[in-house]
Motif scaffolding. Sequence first.
Motif, PDB file in Angstrom:
ATOM      1  N   LYS A   1       1.628 -19.664  11.218  1.00  0.00           N
ATOM      2  CA  LYS A   1       1.035 -18.873  10.140  1.00  0.00           C
ATOM      3  C   LYS A   1       2.122 -18.376   9.186  1.00  0.00           C
ATOM      4  CE  LYS A   1      -2.978 -17.334  12.789  1.00  0.00           C
ATOM      5  NZ  LYS A   1      -3.948 -18.131  11.999  1.00  0.00           N
ATOM      6  N   VAL A   2       1.795 -18.367   7.915  1.00  0.00           N
ATOM      7  CA  VAL A   2       2.692 -17.819   6.907  1.00  0.00           C
ATOM      8  C   VAL A   2       2.195 -16.413   6.608  1.00  0.00           C
ATOM      9  CG1 VAL A   2       3.664 -18.099   4.594  1.00  0.00           C
ATOM     10  CG2 VAL A   2       3.086 -20.108   5.953  1.00  0.00           C
ATOM     11  N   VAL A   3       2.708 -15.453   7.356  1.00  0.00           N
ATOM     12  CA  VAL A   3       2.179 -14.102   7.247  1.00  0.00           C
ATOM     13  C   VAL A   3       3.212 -13.107   7.751  1.00  0.00           C
ATOM     14  CG1 VAL A   3       1.086 -14.164   9.532  1.00  0.00           C
ATOM     15  CG2 VAL A   3       0.176 -12.623   7.779  1.00  0.00           C
ATOM     16  N   GLY A   4       3.222 -11.946   7.161  1.00  0.00           N
ATOM     17  CA  GLY A   4       4.093 -10.865   7.613  1.00  0.00           C
ATOM     18  C   GLY A   4       3.632  -9.553   7.025  1.00  0.00           C
ATOM     19  N   VAL A   5       3.604  -8.510   7.851  1.00  0.00           N
ATOM     20  CA  VAL A   5       3.217  -7.176   7.401  1.00  0.00           C
ATOM     21  C   VAL A   5       4.195  -6.183   8.008  1.00  0.00           C
ATOM     22  CG1 VAL A   5       1.426  -5.397   7.387  1.00  0.00           C
ATOM     23  CG2 VAL A   5       0.789  -7.807   7.228  1.00  0.00           C
ATOM     24  N   SER A   6       4.640  -5.214   7.199  1.00  0.00           N
ATOM     25  CA  SER A   6       5.629  -4.255   7.682  1.00  0.00           C
ATOM     26  C   SER A   6       5.314  -2.857   7.151  1.00  0.00           C
ATOM     27  CB  SER A   6       7.028  -4.676   7.219  1.00  0.00           C
ATOM     28  OG  SER A   6       7.993  -3.732   7.615  1.00  0.00           O
ATOM     29  N   PRO A   7       5.019  -1.897   8.043  1.00  0.00           N
ATOM     30  CA  PRO A   7       4.804  -0.522   7.595  1.00  0.00           C
ATOM     31  C   PRO A   7       6.120   0.171   7.297  1.00  0.00           C
ATOM     32  CG  PRO A   7       4.569  -0.648   9.973  1.00  0.00           C
ATOM     33  CD  PRO A   7       4.793  -2.046   9.491  1.00  0.00           C
ATOM     34  N   SER A   8       6.071   1.205   6.464  1.00  0.00           N
ATOM     35  CA  SER A   8       7.286   1.941   6.111  1.00  0.00           C
ATOM     36  C   SER A   8       6.943   3.401   5.837  1.00  0.00           C
ATOM     37  CB  SER A   8       7.966   1.321   4.891  1.00  0.00           C
ATOM     38  OG  SER A   8       7.095   1.377   3.774  1.00  0.00           O
ATOM     39  N   ILE A   9       7.916   4.266   6.103  1.00  0.00           N
ATOM     40  CA  ILE A   9       7.774   5.686   5.781  1.00  0.00           C
ATOM     41  C   ILE A   9       9.077   6.124   5.131  1.00  0.00           C
ATOM     42  CG2 ILE A   9       7.311   8.008   6.637  1.00  0.00           C
ATOM     43  CD1 ILE A   9       5.966   6.778   9.075  1.00  0.00           C
ATOM     44  N   SER A  10       9.008   6.571   3.898  1.00  0.00           N
ATOM     45  CA  SER A  10      10.186   7.082   3.190  1.00  0.00           C
ATOM     46  C   SER A  10      10.098   8.602   3.121  1.00  0.00           C
ATOM     47  CB  SER A  10      10.269   6.475   1.792  1.00  0.00           C
ATOM     48  OG  SER A  10       9.150   6.868   1.017  1.00  0.00           O
ATOM     49  N   THR A  11      10.958   9.217   2.352  1.00  0.00           N
ATOM     50  CA  THR A  11      10.979  10.680   2.292  1.00  0.00           C
ATOM     51  C   THR A  11       9.675  11.246   1.759  1.00  0.00           C
ATOM     52  OG1 THR A  11      13.369  10.625   1.926  1.00  0.00           O
ATOM     53  CG2 THR A  11      12.236  12.688   1.434  1.00  0.00           C
ATOM     54  N   TYR A  12       9.122  10.617   0.724  1.00  0.00           N
ATOM     55  CA  TYR A  12       7.956  11.201   0.074  1.00  0.00           C
ATOM     56  C   TYR A  12       6.709  10.321   0.108  1.00  0.00           C
ATOM     57  CZ  TYR A  12      11.298  14.629  -1.647  1.00  0.00           C
ATOM     58  OH  TYR A  12      12.250  15.618  -1.725  1.00  0.00           O
ATOM     59  N   ARG A  13       6.793   9.166   0.710  1.00  0.00           N
ATOM     60  CA  ARG A  13       5.627   8.281   0.770  1.00  0.00           C
ATOM     61  C   ARG A  13       5.618   7.474   2.061  1.00  0.00           C
ATOM     62  NH1 ARG A  13       2.268   7.165  -3.466  1.00  0.00           N
ATOM     63  NH2 ARG A  13       2.704   8.334  -5.377  1.00  0.00           N
ATOM     64  N   GLU A  14       4.426   7.034   2.445  1.00  0.00           N
ATOM     65  CA  GLU A  14       4.285   6.048   3.505  1.00  0.00           C
ATOM     66  C   GLU A  14       3.501   4.871   2.921  1.00  0.00           C
ATOM     67  OE1 GLU A  14       3.240   9.269   4.286  1.00  0.00           O
ATOM     68  OE2 GLU A  14       1.241   9.117   3.429  1.00  0.00           O
ATOM     69  N   GLY A  15       3.625   3.729   3.565  1.00  0.00           N
ATOM     70  CA  GLY A  15       2.910   2.567   3.074  1.00  0.00           C
ATOM     71  C   GLY A  15       3.205   1.354   3.905  1.00  0.00           C
ATOM     72  N   LEU A  16       2.884   0.234   3.378  1.00  0.00           N
ATOM     73  CA  LEU A  16       3.241  -1.027   4.027  1.00  0.00           C
ATOM     74  C   LEU A  16       3.344  -2.113   2.980  1.00  0.00           C
ATOM     75  CD1 LEU A  16       0.386  -2.762   4.120  1.00  0.00           C
ATOM     76  CD2 LEU A  16      -0.045  -1.390   6.135  1.00  0.00           C
TER      77      LEU A  16
ATOM     78  N   ALA B   1       0.849  -1.184   0.000  1.00  0.00           N
ATOM     79  CA  ALA B   1       0.000   0.000   0.000  1.00  0.00           C
ATOM     80  C   ALA B   1       0.881   1.229   0.000  1.00  0.00           C
ATOM     81  CB  ALA B   1      -0.906  -0.003   1.230  1.00  0.00           C
ATOM     82  N   THR B   2       0.398   2.296  -0.600  1.00  0.00           N
ATOM     83  CA  THR B   2       1.218   3.509  -0.673  1.00  0.00           C
ATOM     84  C   THR B   2       0.341   4.748  -0.676  1.00  0.00           C
ATOM     85  OG1 THR B   2       2.978   4.642  -1.886  1.00  0.00           O
ATOM     86  CG2 THR B   2       1.319   3.506  -3.194  1.00  0.00           C
ATOM     87  N   SER B   3       0.905   5.831  -0.124  1.00  0.00           N
ATOM     88  CA  SER B   3       0.236   7.119  -0.079  1.00  0.00           C
ATOM     89  C   SER B   3       1.294   8.208  -0.077  1.00  0.00           C
ATOM     90  CB  SER B   3      -0.634   7.217   1.178  1.00  0.00           C
ATOM     91  OG  SER B   3      -1.143   8.525   1.354  1.00  0.00           O
ATOM     92  N   LYS B   4       0.981   9.368  -0.628  1.00  0.00           N
ATOM     93  CA  LYS B   4       1.947  10.462  -0.679  1.00  0.00           C
ATOM     94  C   LYS B   4       2.078  11.162   0.672  1.00  0.00           C
ATOM     95  CE  LYS B   4       1.311  11.565  -5.598  1.00  0.00           C
ATOM     96  NZ  LYS B   4       0.904  12.603  -6.566  1.00  0.00           N
ATOM     97  N   GLY B   5       3.285  11.616   0.935  1.00  0.00           N
ATOM     98  CA  GLY B   5       3.530  12.382   2.159  1.00  0.00           C
ATOM     99  C   GLY B   5       4.911  12.144   2.704  1.00  0.00           C
ATOM    100  N   GLY B   6       5.053  11.046   3.453  1.00  0.00           N
ATOM    101  CA  GLY B   6       6.349  10.668   3.994  1.00  0.00           C
ATOM    102  C   GLY B   6       6.907  11.656   4.992  1.00  0.00           C
ATOM    103  N   THR B   7       8.195  11.527   5.279  1.00  0.00           N
ATOM    104  CA  THR B   7       8.835  12.406   6.262  1.00  0.00           C
ATOM    105  C   THR B   7       8.997  13.829   5.729  1.00  0.00           C
ATOM    106  OG1 THR B   7      11.046  11.736   5.510  1.00  0.00           O
ATOM    107  CG2 THR B   7      10.091  10.520   7.371  1.00  0.00           C
ATOM    108  N   SER B   8       8.707  14.031   4.431  1.00  0.00           N
ATOM    109  CA  SER B   8       8.772  15.401   3.905  1.00  0.00           C
ATOM    110  C   SER B   8       7.795  16.316   4.632  1.00  0.00           C
ATOM    111  CB  SER B   8       8.470  15.414   2.402  1.00  0.00           C
ATOM    112  OG  SER B   8       7.098  15.172   2.133  1.00  0.00           O
ATOM    113  N   LEU B   9       6.748  15.751   5.230  1.00  0.00           N
ATOM    114  CA  LEU B   9       5.736  16.541   5.922  1.00  0.00           C
ATOM    115  C   LEU B   9       6.055  16.736   7.402  1.00  0.00           C
ATOM    116  CD1 LEU B   9       2.473  15.126   4.290  1.00  0.00           C
ATOM    117  CD2 LEU B   9       3.884  17.060   3.583  1.00  0.00           C
TER     118      LEU B   9
END
Length: 947
Positions: A606-621, A562-570
């Motif tokens: 369970k075979v499962v893994g989820v990891s959120p992330s925040i880059s300079t211009y986007r956040e997502g997982l 998943a992705t969305s605009k923003g990131g640490t730039s904000l």
Amino acid sequence: MKFNHYAIALTLGMAVYACSPKVAGDNHKQDTAAAAATIPADSNVIIKTLPNGLTYYIRKNVEPKNRAELYLVNKVGSILENDDQLGLAHFTEHMAFNGTRDFPKNELISYLQKAGVRFGADLNAYTGFNQTVYQLPLPTDSVEVFKKGFDILANWAGHVTFEDKEIDQERGVIIEEDRQRGKNAQERMSKQLLPVLLANSKYAERLPIGKIDVLQSFKYETLKAFYKDWYRPNLQAIIAVGDFDVAEVEKLIIDNFSELKNPENERKREAFSIPDNKEPLVKIITDPEFPYNVAAITVKHPEVVETTEDQLITKIKTSMINSMLGNRLTEIVQKGNAPFIFAQSSYSAFQGGLVNLDAFNSVAVSKDAAGLKAAVQAVIAENVRMKKFGFTQTELDRVKTNIMTGVEKQFKEKDKTKSTNFVQLYVQNFLKGQAIPSVDYTYNFYKKNLDKITLEDVNKLAATFFTEENLIAILQAPEKEKANLPSETEYINWIKTAGADVQPYVDQVVTKPLMAQKPKAGTITSEKKIAELNVTELTLSNGVKVVLKPTDFKNDQIIFAATSKGGTSLASDDIFRSAEMADQLVNASGIAEFDESQLGKLLTGKVVGVSPSISTYREGLSGSSSPKDFETALQLTHLYFTAPRKDEKVLKTQLEEMKAVLANRESQPSAVYQDTLSAVMNSYKKRAQAIKINELDQITADKALNFYKERFANAGDFTFTFVGNFNVEEVKPLLAQYLGSLPANNNKENFKDLGLEPLKGDITKKVYKGLEDKATVALIYHGDYNYSDEENLQLDALKAILDIKITERLREKESGVYSPRVGISYNDEPKEKYTISINFSCATANVDKLIAAAIDEVNKLKQSGATAEDIQKFNAEERRQLEIQLRDNSFWLGYLQNAYASGEDPKKVLSYLDTLKQVTTSSSKASAAKYFNQNNFVRMILLPEKK
């Protein structure tokens, strides 16, 4: 900043390698019953031997489709060299690509590139102490190329020409390989460690890279003698796995390899070993450029090659022990106040399997030398606790569940297994006699025997791992810590006295559900099909966009992002450093009411893994799961949006880890160079610079978590992409429930342009750091860009063609580098920009000459454009790579995510091959003139310190 665990690996590497300990006098009933049972070989592989002794393995496998993996495996390595041949096993490997009977000079590489085979990435080889292995992946839908592959293997096996001129040209390349891989703290420390790690054995004198003076001066006949003595069919195997006709391949092997002959009066292929040591072998070393305080304690054990069912049982128990002991050490870190910033104990192959030993290895990294004693004793205490009290039933039950889950996954994917996986098994079978059972046999064996393994069985084996004999104790530290290090006697005493008062481990069992109450479902408000791609687009009632692509490429895999605009730039300047840490903190803190350790227990099986992330211009997982555990993956996703967890102890540990890394960062030439390069490429903006120790105090858990919550407060601004084995209609209700219920509003955020772009102008920046004769060079062209499919294609072609030319010039003609690299980057966020970089390492005396040579190749492209032959190579590689990518889940996830994030038509991939005709000599000339702009050009050069 994440702690680089690889940087602490000792000398020859600590890679995980399948092995199990040798158990004497085992009284376990299931082991005794299985003792005489040999593990049967997979009936799907043909294993035969030609009259001349050459072994061959053939297996039909259709993943990937229309592809085959061809390998030549030699039981030949540096251990067989004479004193005047040090490094010539490896040199021989290089010469196989520099002229054979049927492929003079570099014609072999050029021929394969025209067929879409990439040099280095596909076509490659490696040399170890006991083996030299050549790999050749080929398309099977081109009959001529596929058949020619066996001719190539036969040329390597017995017809390398060793022309004098080519030998002399390659001397420089191999010396540069040594320079690129070494000339640093790790190499200097290795030279002191090897006599200890490989004590009293021939291995200590036979490192594959050899000795520079030998490489520079050996006589041609000395190299030819090595090849003549050891490259012979009774020490060789051909492995062919892929989408082909087995009978045809067998005939090709017989036709191409039967003529090979063994030498008269052949030399005996001896086996070598590393002797036992009754007293501990100890080494404490420092280096001014080494950044960490590392203790490594190794107990050598005899190598066991699994051929029988009792050995397989022991391997299973070993895997259980490694997992349970690793979980305990991880738990100590997660609780906070751990005396180490990294710790590991496991039974594996000694030094990554490079020599014929197994070992129980323990590693502890402390934040400084003063903390080494506590770090060492804490890790050893866990070994002692394991030896004295073993593990608990609940620990064992969980690890059994996880192991069986892994075996079941392998079983479900048996018809989707990549050919390379089978090849690696057959390599070990030929070299060591390792059993090669079928997936069905393995699955049924685990299903039948896993539950029969008792806690007593496991604890009895665990008690044999850590012993006083065959002990090797190593300490590595920065030179500035020398005065704070123990003597060898003190170090051994730390180990011997550790864990004297340990108590049995108490397992905290988790019984609560991950999500006690399911959220109220949203609805699907719109749906669109893209039949050409088998893609479905959904919009949920809260604004969440979902892109679905079901595939049959894997049976037990769903991956998503998943992705969305923003990131640490904000983030504002006053919270930026905390914002930068937000995703790391949340990832390591667990979720909702569960810390990371509890979450791991909760997800057992369970075979499962989820990891959120925040880059300079986007956040997502990003995440993955089996189809069976897809709902759990969505629950985790929902909770990472709605219930991220703050753990002050986790942040404290992370900051201590960062402080340990940063404390010695300025002593590392590569780190100083990268920091300077990053500063230049981002106009010295503070946001792009590495964090300083004094900035760590600015980071708080509250600031980090609050920023994280801000970035994930509006799910309606996110686009989710799912690829894998699912039914669209079946997953719709789950998506509506877990994604459609996420909090959202009507805001559409954008990132803030931080001006992180390179300094303009023709810039030369030199960094003087390091002790040895080693230079690192980056030549970077950059500028504004018109982001479009047409321009992207031309830049991709320019990169691929320049890559060929730089390798031909700097490596093959100048003999001045080992593996030069050309890289490109083009973006439409936050601005449309591009960079093209040429990177290499070399001797300091050759810097100016090689920079001039690289620029000369650039100028030739600007003046004349690419040749028809180089364009043919680019087109062939693109076609072949796309064929593989179109049947790969990861490709589709990345491609679709990028297409929707950029607002592009996702169907364009279907016509990509048709666009290749746009790449011509004239277009490449125009692109080179446009993008190789000397007005925006950066020369970054790392040189040793001035004396």
